[in-house]
Design a protein around this motif. Structure first.
Motif, PDB file in Angstrom:
ATOM      1  N   PRO A  97     -47.156  35.878   3.767  1.00  0.00           N
ATOM      2  CA  PRO A  97     -47.032  35.097   2.531  1.00  0.00           C
ATOM      3  C   PRO A  97     -45.592  35.154   2.016  1.00  0.00           C
ATOM      4  O   PRO A  97     -44.923  36.181   2.122  1.00  0.00           O
ATOM      5  N   GLY A  98     -45.138  34.028   1.500  1.00  0.00           N
ATOM      6  CA  GLY A  98     -43.772  33.939   0.990  1.00  0.00           C
ATOM      7  C   GLY A  98     -43.329  32.495   0.932  1.00  0.00           C
ATOM      8  O   GLY A  98     -44.095  31.571   1.213  1.00  0.00           O
ATOM      9  N   THR A  99     -42.067  32.299   0.588  1.00  0.00           N
ATOM     10  CA  THR A  99     -41.501  30.954   0.494  1.00  0.00           C
ATOM     11  C   THR A  99     -40.503  30.756   1.629  1.00  0.00           C
ATOM     12  O   THR A  99     -39.635  31.602   1.858  1.00  0.00           O
ATOM     13  N   TYR A 100     -40.652  29.645   2.314  1.00  0.00           N
ATOM     14  CA  TYR A 100     -39.817  29.299   3.459  1.00  0.00           C
ATOM     15  C   TYR A 100     -39.240  27.902   3.231  1.00  0.00           C
ATOM     16  O   TYR A 100     -39.587  27.236   2.262  1.00  0.00           O
ATOM     17  N   ALA A 101     -38.415  27.458   4.163  1.00  0.00           N
ATOM     18  CA  ALA A 101     -37.897  26.085   4.133  1.00  0.00           C
ATOM     19  C   ALA A 101     -38.064  25.490   5.520  1.00  0.00           C
ATOM     20  O   ALA A 101     -37.983  26.204   6.534  1.00  0.00           O
ATOM     21  N   VAL A 102     -38.312  24.185   5.576  1.00  0.00           N
ATOM     22  CA  VAL A 102     -38.420  23.495   6.861  1.00  0.00           C
ATOM     23  C   VAL A 102     -37.068  23.623   7.567  1.00  0.00           C
ATOM     24  O   VAL A 102     -36.021  23.302   6.996  1.00  0.00           O
ATOM     25  N   THR A 103     -37.106  24.118   8.811  1.00  0.00           N
ATOM     26  CA  THR A 103     -35.874  24.348   9.561  1.00  0.00           C
ATOM     27  C   THR A 103     -35.612  23.304  10.627  1.00  0.00           C
ATOM     28  O   THR A 103     -34.460  23.035  10.958  1.00  0.00           O
ATOM     29  N   SER A 104     -36.674  22.720  11.183  1.00  0.00           N
ATOM     30  CA  SER A 104     -36.487  21.682  12.201  1.00  0.00           C
ATOM     31  C   SER A 104     -37.746  20.842  12.319  1.00  0.00           C
ATOM     32  O   SER A 104     -38.818  21.238  11.868  1.00  0.00           O
ATOM     33  N   ARG A 105     -37.575  19.686  12.949  1.00  0.00           N
ATOM     34  CA  ARG A 105     -38.682  18.745  13.141  1.00  0.00           C
ATOM     35  C   ARG A 105     -38.537  18.107  14.512  1.00  0.00           C
ATOM     36  O   ARG A 105     -37.425  17.938  14.998  1.00  0.00           O
ATOM     37  N   SER A 106     -39.657  17.755  15.117  1.00  0.00           N
ATOM     38  CA  SER A 106     -39.651  17.033  16.394  1.00  0.00           C
ATOM     39  C   SER A 106     -40.734  15.980  16.356  1.00  0.00           C
ATOM     40  O   SER A 106     -41.847  16.244  15.897  1.00  0.00           O
ATOM     41  N   GLY A 107     -40.416  14.817  16.862  1.00  0.00           N
ATOM     42  CA  GLY A 107     -41.379  13.722  16.870  1.00  0.00           C
ATOM     43  C   GLY A 107     -42.540  13.954  17.820  1.00  0.00           C
ATOM     44  O   GLY A 107     -43.695  13.775  17.455  1.00  0.00           O
ATOM     45  N   ARG A 108     -42.223  14.376  19.062  1.00  0.00           N
ATOM     46  CA  ARG A 108     -43.276  14.588  20.047  1.00  0.00           C
ATOM     47  C   ARG A 108     -42.765  15.562  21.102  1.00  0.00           C
ATOM     48  O   ARG A 108     -41.717  15.339  21.690  1.00  0.00           O
ATOM     49  N   VAL A 109     -43.525  16.646  21.298  1.00  0.00           N
ATOM     50  CA  VAL A 109     -43.179  17.675  22.281  1.00  0.00           C
ATOM     51  C   VAL A 109     -44.455  18.290  22.830  1.00  0.00           C
ATOM     52  O   VAL A 109     -45.555  17.938  22.392  1.00  0.00           O
ATOM     53  N   SER A 112     -46.753  25.162  22.173  1.00  0.00           N
ATOM     54  CA  SER A 112     -46.637  26.443  22.872  1.00  0.00           C
ATOM     55  C   SER A 112     -47.881  26.745  23.710  1.00  0.00           C
ATOM     56  O   SER A 112     -47.837  27.583  24.596  1.00  0.00           O
ATOM     57  N   ASP A 113     -48.963  26.025  23.466  1.00  0.00           N
ATOM     58  CA  ASP A 113     -50.180  26.165  24.262  1.00  0.00           C
ATOM     59  C   ASP A 113     -50.267  25.112  25.363  1.00  0.00           C
ATOM     60  O   ASP A 113     -51.255  25.028  26.069  1.00  0.00           O
ATOM     61  N   GLY A 114     -49.220  24.276  25.483  1.00  0.00           N
ATOM     62  CA  GLY A 114     -49.184  23.254  26.523  1.00  0.00           C
ATOM     63  C   GLY A 114     -49.768  21.914  26.105  1.00  0.00           C
ATOM     64  O   GLY A 114     -49.652  20.934  26.842  1.00  0.00           O
ATOM     65  N   VAL A 115     -50.365  21.825  24.941  1.00  0.00           N
ATOM     66  CA  VAL A 115     -50.971  20.580  24.461  1.00  0.00           C
ATOM     67  C   VAL A 115     -49.875  19.660  23.921  1.00  0.00           C
ATOM     68  O   VAL A 115     -49.018  20.113  23.159  1.00  0.00           O
ATOM     69  N   PRO A 116     -49.884  18.369  24.301  1.00  0.00           N
ATOM     70  CA  PRO A 116     -48.905  17.435  23.718  1.00  0.00           C
ATOM     71  C   PRO A 116     -49.156  17.292  22.210  1.00  0.00           C
ATOM     72  O   PRO A 116     -50.284  17.041  21.785  1.00  0.00           O
ATOM     73  N   ILE A 117     -48.097  17.475  21.413  1.00  0.00           N
ATOM     74  CA  ILE A 117     -48.221  17.408  19.960  1.00  0.00           C
ATOM     75  C   ILE A 117     -47.178  16.463  19.388  1.00  0.00           C
ATOM     76  O   ILE A 117     -46.182  16.139  20.034  1.00  0.00           O
ATOM     77  N   GLU A 118     -47.423  16.036  18.137  1.00  0.00           N
ATOM     78  CA  GLU A 118     -46.496  15.148  17.452  1.00  0.00           C
ATOM     79  C   GLU A 118     -46.317  15.597  16.008  1.00  0.00           C
ATOM     80  O   GLU A 118     -47.077  16.424  15.506  1.00  0.00           O
ATOM     81  N   HIS A 119     -45.289  15.040  15.378  1.00  0.00           N
ATOM     82  CA  HIS A 119     -45.003  15.327  13.977  1.00  0.00           C
ATOM     83  C   HIS A 119     -44.907  16.835  13.706  1.00  0.00           C
ATOM     84  O   HIS A 119     -45.569  17.366  12.821  1.00  0.00           O
ATOM     85  N   VAL A 120     -44.049  17.483  14.468  1.00  0.00           N
ATOM     86  CA  VAL A 120     -43.873  18.930  14.379  1.00  0.00           C
ATOM     87  C   VAL A 120     -42.899  19.251  13.240  1.00  0.00           C
ATOM     88  O   VAL A 120     -41.790  18.728  13.198  1.00  0.00           O
ATOM     89  N   VAL A 121     -43.337  20.103  12.325  1.00  0.00           N
ATOM     90  CA  VAL A 121     -42.533  20.530  11.174  1.00  0.00           C
ATOM     91  C   VAL A 121     -42.494  22.059  11.215  1.00  0.00           C
ATOM     92  O   VAL A 121     -43.473  22.717  10.878  1.00  0.00           O
ATOM     93  N   ARG A 122     -41.348  22.625  11.636  1.00  0.00           N
ATOM     94  CA  ARG A 122     -41.218  24.080  11.799  1.00  0.00           C
ATOM     95  C   ARG A 122     -40.594  24.700  10.552  1.00  0.00           C
ATOM     96  O   ARG A 122     -39.695  24.117   9.956  1.00  0.00           O
ATOM     97  N   PHE A 123     -41.044  25.945  10.224  1.00  0.00           N
ATOM     98  CA  PHE A 123     -40.506  26.574   9.020  1.00  0.00           C
ATOM     99  C   PHE A 123     -40.179  28.054   9.143  1.00  0.00           C
ATOM    100  O   PHE A 123     -39.532  28.611   8.273  1.00  0.00           O
ATOM    101  N   THR A 124     -40.577  28.727  10.209  1.00  0.00           N
ATOM    102  CA  THR A 124     -40.201  30.131  10.392  1.00  0.00           C
ATOM    103  C   THR A 124     -40.555  30.566  11.800  1.00  0.00           C
ATOM    104  O   THR A 124     -41.071  29.781  12.603  1.00  0.00           O
ATOM    105  N   ASP A 170     -35.291  21.404   4.967  1.00  0.00           N
ATOM    106  CA  ASP A 170     -35.069  22.179   3.744  1.00  0.00           C
ATOM    107  C   ASP A 170     -36.183  22.046   2.699  1.00  0.00           C
ATOM    108  O   ASP A 170     -36.091  22.656   1.631  1.00  0.00           O
ATOM    109  N   SER A 171     -37.237  21.286   2.978  1.00  0.00           N
ATOM    110  CA  SER A 171     -38.368  21.217   2.044  1.00  0.00           C
ATOM    111  C   SER A 171     -38.999  22.607   1.949  1.00  0.00           C
ATOM    112  O   SER A 171     -39.068  23.353   2.935  1.00  0.00           O
ATOM    113  N   ALA A 172     -39.492  22.946   0.766  1.00  0.00           N
ATOM    114  CA  ALA A 172     -40.128  24.255   0.542  1.00  0.00           C
ATOM    115  C   ALA A 172     -41.505  24.299   1.172  1.00  0.00           C
ATOM    116  O   ALA A 172     -42.293  23.343   1.071  1.00  0.00           O
TER     117      ALA A 172
END
Length: 177
Positions: A97-109, A112-124, A170-172
């Motif tokens: 628990p805590g406050t983070y900021a969006v660090t990166s985004r990817s449209g489609r990749v 980590s489990d091998g499943v194709p994903i989209e709209h990835v919003v990473r924060f920590t 940088d979104s919270a």
């Protein structure tokens, strides 16, 4: 001896009365349709029931993404209007628990489990595992393999699209227990 017995019986009777008065209504004996209770038990007013869809009180203020670990729920809280909320499927690795900021985004990749994903919003990241929100391209929200250390918090494709539009760099992101 009789005095002690009488005192003990009075104490037990008083405790039974208190227990009955504080018992939830669901434990009360069923009543006939249209019947009303003959007496009201006075006491402290019950607090209003917590709305399970309400934004957690301990999540701060302002525009933010709120991720409740125990509820498996996300809220997109904008500056005005009702927040959007939806269920998510957590990964095997979760952030503290805590406050983070969006660090990166990817449209489609690939996730980590091998499943194709989209709209990835990473924060920590946690011990080398990147944590972020995503939607599986096939729309699945299956429970992750407990043997794999993954960080993808999965959501439906429609919710992933809403997250993508809402959470810029940088979104919270506020994680609550």
């Amino acid at each position: 001896m009789a005095g002690l017995t009488a005192a003990a019986l009075a104490a037990v009777g008083f405790l039974a009365f208190q227990a009955r008065a504080s018992a939830p209504d669901v434990l009360a004996a069923p009543q006939a349709p249209g019947a009303t209770p003959s007496a009201q038990v006075s006491g402290a007013p019950k607090p209003p029931a917590k709305d399970p869809l309400a934004v957690p009180e301990d999540s701060g203020t302002g525009e933010r993404v709120v991720y409740a670990l125990a509820d498996r729920r996300v809220w997109l809280v904008g500056e005005s209007g009702e927040p959007r909320t939806f269920r998510v499927m957590p990964s095997t690795v979760s952030p503290e628990p805590g406050t983070y900021a969006v660090t990166s985004r990817s449209g489609r990749v690939a996730g980590s489990d091998g499943v194709p994903i989209e709209h990835v919003v990473r924060f920590t990241s946690v011990e080398g595992v990147t944590i972020g929100f995503s939607a599986a391209v096939d729309g699945s929200m299956d429970s992750p393999d407990p043997e794999k250390r993954t960080g993808g918090v999965r959501m439906s494709r429609a919710d992933g699209d809403a997250m993508w539009k809402f959470a810029a760099i940088d979104s919270a992101v506020v994680v609550v227990p």
